[in-house]
Design an enzyme around this catalytic site. Structure first.
Site, PDB file in Angstrom:
ATOM      1  N   SER A 119      24.355  28.534 -13.501  1.00 27.67           N
ATOM      2  CA  SER A 119      23.798  28.636 -11.539  1.00 27.67           C
ATOM      3  C   SER A 119      23.353  30.502 -11.715  1.00 27.67           C
ATOM      4  O   SER A 119      23.456  31.169 -10.871  1.00 27.67           O
ATOM      5  CB  SER A 119      25.650  28.788 -11.275  1.00 27.67           C
ATOM      6  OG  SER A 119      26.233  29.780 -11.765  1.00 27.67           O
ATOM      7  N   HIS A 140      20.333  23.316 -12.451  1.00 26.38           N
ATOM      8  CA  HIS A 140      21.372  23.672 -11.944  1.00 26.38           C
ATOM      9  C   HIS A 140      22.037  22.632 -10.138  1.00 26.38           C
ATOM     10  O   HIS A 140      21.639  22.528  -9.509  1.00 26.38           O
ATOM     11  CB  HIS A 140      21.804  25.085 -11.087  1.00 26.38           C
ATOM     12  CG  HIS A 140      22.473  25.619 -10.327  1.00 26.38           C
ATOM     13  ND1 HIS A 140      22.278  26.450  -9.781  1.00 26.38           N
ATOM     14  CD2 HIS A 140      23.446  25.754 -10.641  1.00 26.38           C
ATOM     15  CE1 HIS A 140      23.301  26.992  -8.714  1.00 26.38           C
ATOM     16  NE2 HIS A 140      24.336  25.924  -9.296  1.00 26.38           N
ATOM     17  N   GLU A 152      19.316  22.776  -8.642  1.00 30.68           N
ATOM     18  CA  GLU A 152      17.632  23.626  -8.702  1.00 30.68           C
ATOM     19  C   GLU A 152      17.106  23.432 -10.430  1.00 30.68           C
ATOM     20  O   GLU A 152      18.044  23.179 -11.126  1.00 30.68           O
ATOM     21  CB  GLU A 152      18.561  24.654  -9.003  1.00 30.68           C
ATOM     22  CG  GLU A 152      18.366  25.247  -7.608  1.00 30.68           C
ATOM     23  CD  GLU A 152      18.923  26.663  -7.181  1.00 30.68           C
ATOM     24  OE1 GLU A 152      18.247  27.093  -6.209  1.00 30.68           O
ATOM     25  OE2 GLU A 152      20.378  26.931  -7.793  1.00 30.68           O
ATOM     26  N   ASN A 190      21.537  30.898  -4.553  1.00 29.40           N
ATOM     27  CA  ASN A 190      22.676  32.006  -4.533  1.00 29.40           C
ATOM     28  C   ASN A 190      22.225  33.223  -4.125  1.00 29.40           C
ATOM     29  O   ASN A 190      23.256  33.860  -3.677  1.00 29.40           O
ATOM     30  CB  ASN A 190      23.415  31.439  -6.084  1.00 29.40           C
ATOM     31  CG  ASN A 190      24.311  30.566  -6.299  1.00 29.40           C
ATOM     32  OD1 ASN A 190      25.208  29.699  -5.248  1.00 29.40           O
ATOM     33  ND2 ASN A 190      24.503  30.274  -8.107  1.00 29.40           N
TER      34      ASN A 190
END
Length: 282
Positions: A119, A140, A152, A190
């Protein structure tokens, strides 16, 4: 390239979730971890997750049996040799991931694609430790994997179009909605999410509003299922702080400086749900 069998390194929360998503979608899985106990626990988690889906009438007993029959467990990387894609889902630690990737890279046929479920770690850096940088990519997944639609797909500088296309195709077959992302700290989700959480701490620290009102505002005004401060407690305040520190270091931009209140709470050991106290008390 059509991927029929996927190897997964790590039978923990992410690993067993990815295994379930694959098996339910008709893809064969080889799930590897360091001990029999670890893989048994991972498989038991999948079984109980499938039982919950049966109770909700989303799948049948026959569907559960078919899915479980597609998962093979092992404690040996040798069993990954019959896969077309290996997904590394180990703990978020660069040195550990490098060690695993080097071991696996030496065993696998040159045609096998290797992906990391990281991540936060650079896909370009991880790809560079292997002999197949063009066949290395980031996948991800989001927790809980069986429920969350997003993957992702992160392209390192060296990732080939063929590798990207094969992984994109597989993600779609798993019923996921993949987005393609260039390698960059935090990727997309994120990168946007954690600074938003950090900003919520600034708003709290400045006394603009109480924690409950900040969270209610974001839930009702932005249609978020959980407020940013409650989400921080769920993620872990120490994790949020570590991510902000990485962004500040990697980008060198002061907009990524962690809120002093977030730092103070981490120093106090108030890390959220896992310690019983964060922004809220549990």
């Amino acid at each position: 390239m059509s991927i029929q069998t996927v190897g997964i390194i790590g039978a923990g929360t992410m690993g067993n979730g990815i295994a379930q998503a694959c098996a339910v979608s008709g893809v064969n899985v080889v799930m590897v971890d360091i001990s029999e106990a670890a893989v048994a626990k991972g498989l038991a988690t999948v079984a109980s997750s499938l039982d919950r889906l049966i109770k909700k009438e989303k799948i049948t007993e026959a569907d559960k049996a078919a899915a479980l029959s597609r998962i093979t467990t092992s404690t040996s990387y040798d069993d990954l040799k019959r896969t077309q894609l290996v997904i590394e889902a180990a703990t978020e630690n660069f040195d550990l991931k490098v060690k695993i990737l080097k071991q696996v890279d030496a065993l696998l046929d040159a045609s096998v694609i290797v992906a990391s479920n990281t991540s936060s770690i650079s896909i370009t850096k991880l790809a560079a430790v292997t002999s197949r940088a063009d066949r290395f990519i980031g996948m991800h997944f989001f927790n809980p994997v069986p429920m969350m639609a997003l993957v992702e797909i992160i392209r390192g500088l060296q990732t080939s179009d063929a590798t990207h296309d094969a992984v994109h195709d597989l993600s779609t077959r798993l019923g996921k909605s993949p987005i393609t992302v260039k390698n960059s700290p935090g990727f997309v989700v994120n990168r946007i999410l954690v600074p938003m959480i950090n900003e919520a701490f600034f708003v709290l620290a400045e006394g603009v509003a109480k924690a409950e009102d900040i969270d209610a505002g974001m839930k009702l005004g932005c249609n978020q299922p959980i407020g940013p401060l409650a989400l921080a407690d769920m993620i872990g305040l120490d994790v949020c702080l570590a991510v902000m520190d990485v962004y500040l270091e990697e980008f060198g931009d002061s907009k990524y400086r962690a809120c002093p209140l977030l730092k103070e709470m981490v120093a106090a050991g108030q890390l959220g749900r896992k310690t019983g106290r964060g922004v809220y008390t549990y």
